[in-house]
Design an enzyme around this catalytic site. Structure first.
Site, PDB file in Angstrom:
ATOM      1  N   ASP A   1       0.870  -1.169   0.000  1.00  0.00           N
ATOM      2  CA  ASP A   1       0.000   0.000   0.000  1.00  0.00           C
ATOM      3  C   ASP A   1       0.914   1.227   0.000  1.00  0.00           C
ATOM      4  OD1 ASP A   1      -2.463   1.506   0.329  1.00  0.00           O
ATOM      5  OD2 ASP A   1      -1.728   1.898   2.352  1.00  0.00           O
ATOM      6  N   LYS A   2       0.534   2.294  -0.692  1.00  0.00           N
ATOM      7  CA  LYS A   2       1.428   3.447  -0.793  1.00  0.00           C
ATOM      8  C   LYS A   2       1.415   4.331   0.449  1.00  0.00           C
ATOM      9  CE  LYS A   2       0.521   7.367  -2.935  1.00  0.00           C
ATOM     10  NZ  LYS A   2       0.990   8.448  -2.031  1.00  0.00           N
TER      11      LYS A   2
ATOM     12  N   THR B   1      -2.514   1.907  -4.842  1.00  0.00           N
ATOM     13  CA  THR B   1      -2.834   3.192  -4.222  1.00  0.00           C
ATOM     14  C   THR B   1      -4.129   3.751  -4.799  1.00  0.00           C
ATOM     15  OG1 THR B   1      -2.049   5.458  -3.848  1.00  0.00           O
ATOM     16  CG2 THR B   1      -1.411   4.420  -5.914  1.00  0.00           C
TER      17      THR B   1
ATOM     18  N   LYS C   1      -8.862  -3.222  -3.459  1.00  0.00           N
ATOM     19  CA  LYS C   1      -7.496  -3.714  -3.280  1.00  0.00           C
ATOM     20  C   LYS C   1      -7.446  -5.237  -3.292  1.00  0.00           C
ATOM     21  CE  LYS C   1      -5.741   0.332  -0.803  1.00  0.00           C
ATOM     22  NZ  LYS C   1      -5.153   0.871   0.443  1.00  0.00           N
TER      23      LYS C   1
ATOM     24  N   ASP D   1      -7.041  -1.934   4.601  1.00  0.00           N
ATOM     25  CA  ASP D   1      -6.410  -2.979   3.801  1.00  0.00           C
ATOM     26  C   ASP D   1      -6.783  -4.377   4.285  1.00  0.00           C
ATOM     27  OD1 ASP D   1      -5.024  -1.034   2.325  1.00  0.00           O
ATOM     28  OD2 ASP D   1      -3.480  -0.915   3.859  1.00  0.00           O
TER      29      ASP D   1
ATOM     30  N   ASP E   1      -1.677  -0.921   6.146  1.00  0.00           N
ATOM     31  CA  ASP E   1      -1.809  -0.405   7.505  1.00  0.00           C
ATOM     32  C   ASP E   1      -2.789  -1.213   8.337  1.00  0.00           C
ATOM     33  OD1 ASP E   1      -4.309   0.331   6.619  1.00  0.00           O
ATOM     34  OD2 ASP E   1      -3.853   2.461   6.491  1.00  0.00           O
TER      35      ASP E   1
END
Length: 705
Positions: free
Chosen positions: A382-383, A532, A560, A583, A579
């Protein structure tokens, strides 16, 4: 390892909990419950040590009185006396019943569970030797095995002692974590009075004073004061962490130079440390596929040993050898085949790796998932908040007049120092990092939706959006500014007395550690990707700077999980790193879900691994440690099985024609040696801590800007 625990359970002496040793939480559940097994384990170690020394003391006169030893040294005439055989029997009986008691009770436990194992082998071997020798003393024709019996028991006891010390040293993570918490706290009353109370009496809302040098007794938010906190034993971060009012202090951290007042927010099993302890215990209890394989192999080896022992006895009797010779071969086979090393091959490695990870903020929730990490071929980051810091920073400055970059930034920072907007904070922070001099500001005014303006050193300074320029017909035609905007950066303009003097591009700051993390993972042959919700130009820029293999942009949180499936459909084994909040579905869908930067919120049910620090290099540490752990497991299994494949025929007497025979005591020595080798090899995994240390240190490759 479980066999040893079962054996010594009856012999271990439980000691009461000492004052302040392990406080109970507010639910009445003793924190010692997390480490109580360690206390029993220590008692077991002490019991084996005591039995060994007492048995060894009795062994010396047994050796002196044994006919075979006397014959070797030509001392029969000097040491033989009437009734010496009965004295030899009495001393040997003491060693058999006292020193051999753990193995006899262990056999009983294994047979009750219908799982004959190592203790059954040892107990059968020493029982056959003792009762046969006793029968010889009382009239049966044959040879006594008393000296082989007592030395066998001595060697088995010292082998267990050394092994259990290794296990205890390897699996002390829970006890170490429990010891981090103090047993009392300084509670502040409503009248300001200070009272020392047990931590168990604290409830949410209580105020607690933490003096310099003291451990934080429980999780809480700082109400007053500012200090640095050493959280090395909690997160692995060696540098003290500065914290001020409104920030959270974690129970177990060591306060630095300032006194602080905390408000208790979490108690009992809600605290960070309690959650970590539960995770460590869960990881230690989780059985991996390798562990199951080792246990099945140990069980089959037990059956093989019992069968081989019986066949060995029958063969040598059929070959015309005496009963004592055939019996000695059978006893040696059963002793040397004990699957002790095989049973410990995996648990010892698991214990060491669990300790390494727990002490460095790498929390394993699922041991099987950790084992799978060695096979990963792709990681999907994840960005925001993972590869980047989740805050604005200056990505570029374009000068539009006769000023240099620092001057443009200085004017902008002077104005933005009065604003709390994220863009303003990013500009001020970057100015501070560059050491740009400050300027005085007055008459600050926010321009709703367009920026802000103020007076500084007699000039009207504005930091505004492109929309402000269009509205006021101010034209800026600069290719460098267009390039920054095309990369997805947020661009603001600095106006000095209505004249554009510069443009500042801001972007989510890439963590310096991300460059090194990606480089290390790619060096391991792992593809690095990013997902992202940001626009494609932003994602393209970040992916390009980090050298990622692929990226997915403009992805909604609920989408995602689809990207994880897409990567898996490419035939890749994928880890999702995020995080742990939005997610969660993707973490569950991936082959290995890693929640990074969890901080004190470690109870993330969707993740297989929780990384306390917001450091993507810890992802590399987890994967490298997984590979090292599996390699140690394989080495131990190969040694244990290879040793037995060689030792069983030798113990049965296949080399008898060449004059090579192993006594039961020699067999016990070789078996114990294999156990010690397995234990030492497992402990060598601690060298892998350099992988963990390297994840948080070392030169950073690349630049965030």
């Amino acid at each position: 390892m479980h066999d040893t625990h079962a054996v010594a359970e009856g012999a271990a002496v439980r000691r009461p909990q000492s004052h302040g040793e392990a406080p109970a939480d507010d639910h009445g559940k003793s924190m010692a419950g997390h480490g109580g097994a360690g206390h029993d384990h220590a008692a077991m170690v002490a019991d084996f040590r005591r039995r060994f020394w007492i048995s060894l003391a009795l062994t010396l006169p047994v050796l002196v009185l044994s006919p075979m030893i006397q014959a070797v040294f030509g001392l029969q005439s000097r040491l033989s006396f009437a009734g010496s055989g009965y004295v030899l029997f009495a001393l040997s009986a003491c060693v058999f019943f006292y020193g051999g008691w753990p193995f006899l009770t262990g056999m009983a436990g294994e047979l009750r569970q219908r799982k004959p194992g190592m203790m059954t082998l040892i107990a059968v071997a020493i029982s056959v030797a003792f009762f046969y020798s006793s029968a010889v003393v009382f009239g049966l024709t044959g040879k006594v095995f008393f000296w082989e019996l007592v030395t066998l028991i001595d060697i088995m006891l010292v082998g267990h002692w050394i092994e259990m010390r290794s296990v205890m040293g390897a699996s002390g993570a829970l006890e170490a974590l429990v010891r981090l918490l103090p047993s009392s706290a300084h509670r502040l009353g409503t009248d300001g009075a200070l009272t020392e109370v047990p931590v168990t009496e604290l409830v949410p809302g209580d105020r607690v004073l933490v003096r310099p040098g003291e451990k934080v007794p429980i999780d809480g938010v700082i109400l007053e004061g500012r200090s640095s906190f050493n959280e090395a034993m909690l997160t692995g971060e060696s540098r003290p962490v500065e914290k001020a009012e409104g920030e959270e202090a974690v129970g177990g951290a060591v306060n630095g130079e300032g006194a602080v007042t905390l408000e208790v927010r979490k108690t009992g099993d809600q605290t960070y440390l309690s959650q970590v302890i539960d995770m460590v215990r869960q990881a230690q209890d989780t059985r991996s596929r390798t562990q199951d394989l080792a246990n099945r192999a140990a069980l089959w080896l037990t059956y093989i040993a019992l069968s081989a022992g019986g066949l060995t006895l029958a063969f040598w009797l059929g070959a015309g050898k005496g009963f004592e010779f055939a019996l000695e071969r059978m006893v040696t086979v059963m002793v040397i085949t004990c699957p002790h090393a095989l049973g410990l091959a995996v648990p010892l490695v698991v214990a060491v790796s669990t300790r390494l990870t727990a002490r460095n903020g790498l929390l394993i929730r699922d041991r099987a998932a950790f084992e799978r990490a060695r096979n990963l071929t792709a990681v999907l980051f994840d960005k925001t908040g993972t590869l980047t810091e989740g805050r604005f920073g200056v990505a570029g400055i374009v000068t539009l007049a006769d000023l240099d970059e620092d001057e443009v930034l200085s004017w902008a920072a002077a104005l933005e120092s009065r604003s709390q907007h994220p863009i303003a904070q990013g500009i001020v922070r970057s100015a501070g990092e560059r050491g740009v001099p400050t300027r005085t500001v007055e008459n600050f005014r926010s321009l709703t939706g367009q920026g802000a303006e103020a007076v500084s050193e007699g000039h009207v300074v504005r930091v505004v959006s492109p929309g402000y320029l269009r509205e006021h017909a101010v034209s800026v035609d600069d290719s460098a500014v267009k390039d920054l905007a095309a990369e997805g950066h947020t661009v603001v303009y600095v106006l000095l007395d209505e004249r554009p003097v510069g443009a500042i591009a801001l972007a989510d700051v890439i963590r310096p550690e991300s460059f090194e993390a990606v480089n290390r993972l790619k060096a391991m042959g792992i593809q690095c990707m990013m997902v992202t919700g940001d626009a494609t130009p932003v994602a393209r820029t970040v992916a390009g700077r980090l050298g990622l293999d692929d990226y997915f942009a403009e992805v909604l949180p609920q989408q995602k999980v689809e990207k994880v499936r897409e990567v898996k459909q490419r035939g890749l084994t994928v880890a999702m790193i995020g995080d742990g909040v939005n997610d969660a579905p993707a973490l569950v869908e991936s082959d290995l879900g890693i929640a990074i930067g969890a901080g004190t919120e470690v109870a993330i049910e969707s993740a297989d691994v929780v990384l306390v620090r917001s450091d993507p290099r810890d992802v590399f540490a987890i994967m490298a440690l997984s590979r090292a752990t599996y390699a140690k497991m394989v080495q131990n299994l190969l040694w244990a099985t290879g040793y037995n494949a060689f030792a069983i025929p030798l113990a049965a007497g296949v080399a008898y024609a060449w004059g090579l025979l192993l006594s039961p005591a020699a067999g016990a020595a070789l078996m114990s040696l294999s156990t010690v080798i397995v234990a030492i090899n497992a402990k060598l995994l601690e060298r892998a801590k350099r992988l963990v240390a390297a994840a948080g240190a070392g030169p950073v490759q690349g630049s965030a800007r």
